[in-house]
Design a protein around this motif. Sequence first.
Motif, short mmCIF file in Angstrom:
data_model
loop_
_atom_site.label_atom_id
_atom_site.label_comp_id
_atom_site.label_asym_id
_atom_site.label_seq_id
_atom_site.Cartn_x
_atom_site.Cartn_y
_atom_site.Cartn_z
N ASN A 88 49.18 46.33 44.29
CA ASN A 88 48.24 45.22 43.28
C ASN A 88 49.28 44.19 44.15
O ASN A 88 50.34 44.28 43.80
N THR A 89 49.07 43.12 44.22
CA THR A 89 49.77 41.70 44.46
C THR A 89 49.83 40.69 43.13
O THR A 89 48.64 41.24 41.94
N PRO A 90 50.28 39.29 42.63
CA PRO A 90 50.32 38.94 42.16
C PRO A 90 48.83 37.52 41.65
O PRO A 90 48.31 37.52 40.85
N TYR A 91 48.35 38.19 42.68
CA TYR A 91 46.59 37.07 43.42
C TYR A 91 45.59 38.60 43.15
O TYR A 91 44.31 37.61 42.83
N CYS A 92 46.00 39.51 42.40
CA CYS A 92 45.50 40.53 42.36
C CYS A 92 44.18 39.45 40.85
O CYS A 92 44.36 39.63 40.10
N SER A 93 42.72 39.11 40.96
CA SER A 93 41.46 38.77 40.07
C SER A 93 41.78 38.85 39.11
O SER A 93 41.58 38.66 38.27
N ASP A 94 41.53 40.55 38.67
CA ASP A 94 41.39 41.18 37.19
C ASP A 94 42.57 40.55 36.19
O ASP A 94 42.82 41.10 34.79
N LEU A 95 43.84 40.09 36.95
CA LEU A 95 44.56 39.58 36.40
C LEU A 95 44.27 38.26 35.29
O LEU A 95 44.37 38.19 33.87
N VAL A 96 43.24 37.71 35.56
CA VAL A 96 42.81 36.88 35.49
C VAL A 96 42.20 36.95 33.79
O VAL A 96 41.92 36.47 32.64
N LYS A 97 41.37 38.73 33.99
CA LYS A 97 39.80 38.29 33.04
C LYS A 97 41.83 39.39 31.97
O LYS A 97 41.06 39.37 31.16
N ASP A 98 41.74 39.48 32.65
CA ASP A 98 43.17 40.66 31.53
C ASP A 98 43.67 39.32 30.57
O ASP A 98 43.91 39.53 29.76
N CYS A 99 44.37 38.14 31.14
CA CYS A 99 44.72 36.72 30.57
C CYS A 99 44.28 36.45 29.68
O CYS A 99 44.18 36.31 28.13
N LEU A 100 42.07 36.38 29.97
CA LEU A 100 42.36 35.40 29.29
C LEU A 100 41.62 36.48 27.74
O LEU A 100 41.61 35.81 26.51
N ALA A 101 41.80 37.74 28.01
CA ALA A 101 41.45 38.76 27.01
C ALA A 101 42.04 39.27 25.84
O ALA A 101 42.05 39.08 24.86
N ASN A 102 43.47 38.33 26.73
CA ASN A 102 44.86 38.48 25.77
C ASN A 102 45.03 37.08 24.87
O ASN A 102 45.84 37.01 24.35
N GLY A 103 44.12 35.77 25.29
CA GLY A 103 44.05 34.64 24.16
C GLY A 103 45.09 33.46 25.39
O GLY A 103 44.90 33.14 24.78
N GLY A 104 44.80 34.22 26.40
CA GLY A 104 45.41 33.33 27.57
C GLY A 104 45.00 32.83 28.65
O GLY A 104 43.76 32.87 29.19
N ILE A 105 45.63 31.58 29.29
CA ILE A 105 45.12 30.90 30.55
C ILE A 105 45.99 31.49 32.32
O ILE A 105 47.63 31.32 31.53
N MET A 106 44.96 31.50 33.25
CA MET A 106 46.32 31.51 33.90
C MET A 106 46.76 30.20 34.75
O MET A 106 45.54 29.26 35.01
N THR A 107 47.61 29.38 35.13
CA THR A 107 48.03 28.59 35.10
C THR A 107 48.54 28.40 36.65
O THR A 107 48.42 29.23 37.46
N VAL A 108 48.70 26.64 36.79
CA VAL A 108 48.85 27.12 38.98
C VAL A 108 50.05 27.19 39.00
O VAL A 108 50.40 27.94 40.54
N ASN A 109 51.32 28.00 37.98
CA ASN A 109 52.09 28.48 39.27
C ASN A 109 51.44 30.20 38.76
O ASN A 109 52.22 31.29 38.91
#
Length: 707
Positions: A181-202
């Motif tokens: 998997n790469t840093p741009y894997c789409s499920d990273l966003v879902k996991d981040c939101l589930a843990n109370g965070g958001i993905m930033t521009v970085n």
Amino acid sequence: MAVPKGSTQKNIHNLSFQPLSQGDPGFAMYPAPGSGPPSPLPVVALTKGGDENTDRGNWSNHAEFLLSCIGYAVGLGNVWRFPYLCYSNGGGAFLIPYLIMLLFAGLPLFFLELAFGQYSSNGPIRCWNSVPMFRGVGIGMVIVSAWVGIYYNVVITYTLYYMFQSLTTSLPWAGCGHEWNTPYCSDLVKDCLANGGIMTVNNTCEDIGNLTTVELAEYNVTEDGNLTDYVDPLKEMRIRPSEEFYRNRMLHDSGDIGDSGYIIWQLALCLGLAWLLVFGCLVKGIKSSGKVVYFTATFPYVVLVILLIRGVTLDGYWKGVEFFVTPRWSHLGEAKVWKDAAVQIFYSLSASWGGLITLSSYNKFRNNCLRDAIVVPFLNCGTSILAGFVIFSILGNMSHELDVPVDQVVDETFGLAFIVYPEAVLHFPAAPVWSFLFFFMLLTLGLDSQFCIVETVVTAVMDQFPEKLKGKKTWVVLGYCTVSFLLGLNTVTQAGNYWVWLMDKYAADFALLIFGLSECIALGWLYGIKRFTNDIRTMLGDRVVDSIFFKWWPLNWCCITPCVLSFVLLFNWISWTDPTAKDYEFPPWAHAIGWLMISSTLIFIPIVWVWEFLRAEGGVRDRLRTMITPTAEWGPALAEHRRDAERVHKANDTTFGGVVEREVAGKLTAKYMPCEDGVVVSSRPSSPLEGATAGAITLNGFNGNAV
């Protein structure tokens, strides 16, 4: 041993007994002259074994042939290609040009090829003894099948790989925590939101509580943590986990066709297994593959029905089905829609590949090929529509789960099978079971078609060298599979996927349209439609051919089908653009290789024209006449059928074409007088008798004539 009244055939002690009618030239008067008053008795043909044609063999029964045709026509494209075309060309409205092209192009060519192969009992090269100048078309068909056989087995290789990967409790393309998997894997966003965070521009996951008021406003997040208007700033760069598994884990994608890198050993093993499966099922030709198709041709329907039942029980399934069937009538005014419909019918029915001629060449001479030519195409089209409902019910659920429009989860060809569906199945309970079922279904669909592709090449080789290769079919199949495996190793390198795309786009493109058009011209115009109709009359009888409904077929072969194919071919050339692998553009040298592949399939047409012209005798007109005149060998394989053909042609004012009496070496065939005490057959070669090499015949309990 007497033949019962009204009997058509008896098999006794592995001998086939076929009565002849009183009008047959083989009918005789017994007993022998001078031994008493003559009395007419039926004479029967005797052949060793259960096959009508002992040299080439026949299907053990009609079901094996029908299932083989179904397996050949119903392939991987029915599952992934048709649903995509239906979506992109007007939904339900696409069925109108699709069915029209079936009636005017698909069905006529399908019947033409079945009748052509069955009548001549020859593969796609030797059958052109009917019109020698078109033998290059048959050679081209074999070359197309050889090219396609190489890369088609690579798709089966992918299927095997996914099938083995499904033998686990957790499917490996789920989630982003894998090494591929790469840093741009789409499920990273879902996991981040589930843990109370958001993905930033970085591309980092930041807890909402750690963001400043300015940052919250920048990402459309309210101070109380409401994410209703939040949009991932890197949304366009995200890649689905299933796509990363496909590209990074299985393919080790190098990104360029010129960067082959290394051979992927897992895929190489799966490729070897795929060719081993093909060899094992074809080692005895149609006698072995005919048994396998009982399972491989029927199992996909079981799985499709199971998946359909499961699909329509999923949340949101109706969104996909509605998207699939809703007609968008404006698309019918686009020429591209009609071209796509014709091409899909052409490819899905496997017409002009040589495979249908090959399969039908193993039929018994009186088989009702007209019935087969209607059943198989309609069943094939019905399968495409069934697969469309299955796929889009699942895509509707996927759209519902991801909260995106259906058109954003639809993909074409390989993507639908190896990216979209693997991701969709993750939402099923017991996902590995459903994944294994789906890819096992793809395996059986692919193997059926591959059997016929390989059999086409092998049969053509065996027919060209019958004396040298007689009894050596196993070695021919082994040699072909070995060479194809070695040539296919380049497709399991890091650039292998691009080679598969290149071969898919070039190897079997408009060449097939040219072959289909050539068949119509050669048989309908040069060989003669009335003569070809009487060939069919010999097999199917007057009742079928004289029916008013039969007139539909000659009309298509001579006029309608050539016009349809010419339109599609012309439009294909006018709208031609260099093929791409989705967003990847091939370099010029790759396109050059592609054109060489196309040229290799077409070049033999003019070569054979020149060759036939040079070896003919006489002036220009005489040479041209010779080029379109059937050779002495043309016609049915067996002497009795050749005599029938001559009689039918003579009664209907056409010429048979070939020589009626010909010597066929190696057959143990004779005519004998049935008697009560049985027969004894010696296989000692004798003299040519009735167009065959007869053995010494001893009739126990009979003192009369045996001829």
